[in-house]
Scaffold this motif. Sequence first.
Motif, short mmCIF file in Angstrom:
data_model
loop_
_atom_site.label_atom_id
_atom_site.label_comp_id
_atom_site.label_asym_id
_atom_site.label_seq_id
_atom_site.Cartn_x
_atom_site.Cartn_y
_atom_site.Cartn_z
N HIS A 112 0.84 -1.19 0.00
CA HIS A 112 0.00 0.00 0.00
C HIS A 112 0.88 1.24 0.00
N VAL A 113 0.30 2.39 -0.23
CA VAL A 113 1.02 3.65 -0.19
C VAL A 113 0.26 4.61 0.71
N ILE A 129 -0.88 8.43 1.28
CA ILE A 129 -1.06 9.69 0.57
C ILE A 129 -1.87 10.64 1.45
N ASP A 130 -1.74 11.93 1.18
CA ASP A 130 -2.52 12.92 1.91
C ASP A 130 -4.00 12.76 1.58
N ALA A 146 -8.22 14.84 -4.55
CA ALA A 146 -7.24 14.11 -5.35
C ALA A 146 -6.44 15.09 -6.19
N GLY A 175 2.10 14.40 -11.06
CA GLY A 175 3.17 13.41 -10.84
C GLY A 175 3.52 12.75 -12.15
N LEU A 193 6.46 3.78 -9.04
CA LEU A 193 5.56 4.93 -9.03
C LEU A 193 5.97 5.96 -7.99
N THR A 194 5.73 7.20 -8.30
CA THR A 194 6.13 8.31 -7.41
C THR A 194 5.46 8.20 -6.05
N ALA A 195 4.20 7.82 -6.03
CA ALA A 195 3.45 7.78 -4.78
C ALA A 195 4.01 6.78 -3.79
N GLY A 196 4.73 5.77 -4.26
CA GLY A 196 5.23 4.74 -3.36
C GLY A 196 6.69 4.88 -2.97
N LYS A 197 7.35 5.93 -3.41
CA LYS A 197 8.80 6.06 -3.21
C LYS A 197 9.19 6.19 -1.74
N GLN A 198 8.46 7.02 -0.99
CA GLN A 198 8.91 7.32 0.37
C GLN A 198 8.82 6.12 1.30
#
Length: 249
Positions: free
Chosen positions: A129-130, A132-133, A137, A143, A188-193
């Motif tokens: 999972h990721v 996100i704020d 949306a 991104g 994907l960018t959303a999962g990088k951190q």
Amino acid sequence: MQITIEAWRQSDADTPGRFETYHLDDATPEMSLLDVLDRLNDHLVNSGQEPVAFDSDCREGVCGSCGMMVNDRPHGPTPNTPSCRQHLRHFGNTTHLKLEPLRAGAFPVIRDLVVDRSALDRVIEAGGHVAIDAGQAADADTGLIPHDTSEKALDYAACIGCGACVAACPNGAAHLFAGAKLLHLAALTAGKQERGRRARAITTQLDQEFGPCSTFGECATVCPAGIPLDAVAGVNREELRFAFRRKAD
């Protein structure tokens, strides 16, 4: 068309199972394996017998619920094809079908051909999972992802979680499944951190639920989604990346 069906019957996980043999005289080459089971169950119910329990949902090859062993192979004779899309015409001259549940220690039998695949769900719960704020949306173009990267991520994201890769592996490994999830989200960018924490959480859960990779690659030949074999290497690569980056920090 006459076929013989040797189906696994087991009332629950605590009761020993057995094969029972049935004969079907009204099968046609166009029938899928699930159509065959439907026809068999019609005859069983009409004769006052207990139908064979099996899983199915979409019957279009995208839900992953219909997995079973067919003549000792997950799903059936056609490579990279789910059970619901395996038709009798694919079996050539074979008129004997041996049907049993997906054979893996991580998949206990619930009834007949139905198994409990929640071990795969627990791998996803651990790290698939990721964060996100919450709220509105973001626009899709905020991104930017290169085309080749997004296509690769979609290739891995195609996994339908059917469990065939686990049943095909002599060690009962789920590395193809876990690697698909890790590499999909890592691209994907959303999962990088969360990439490092995700790798550690998923690989830890993987070790608890499943066996080690056999390195033979049987998993890729039965995967209905055609997940590439390099997803298996992605499991160790993502875990090592986390270990080295943590050490450097």
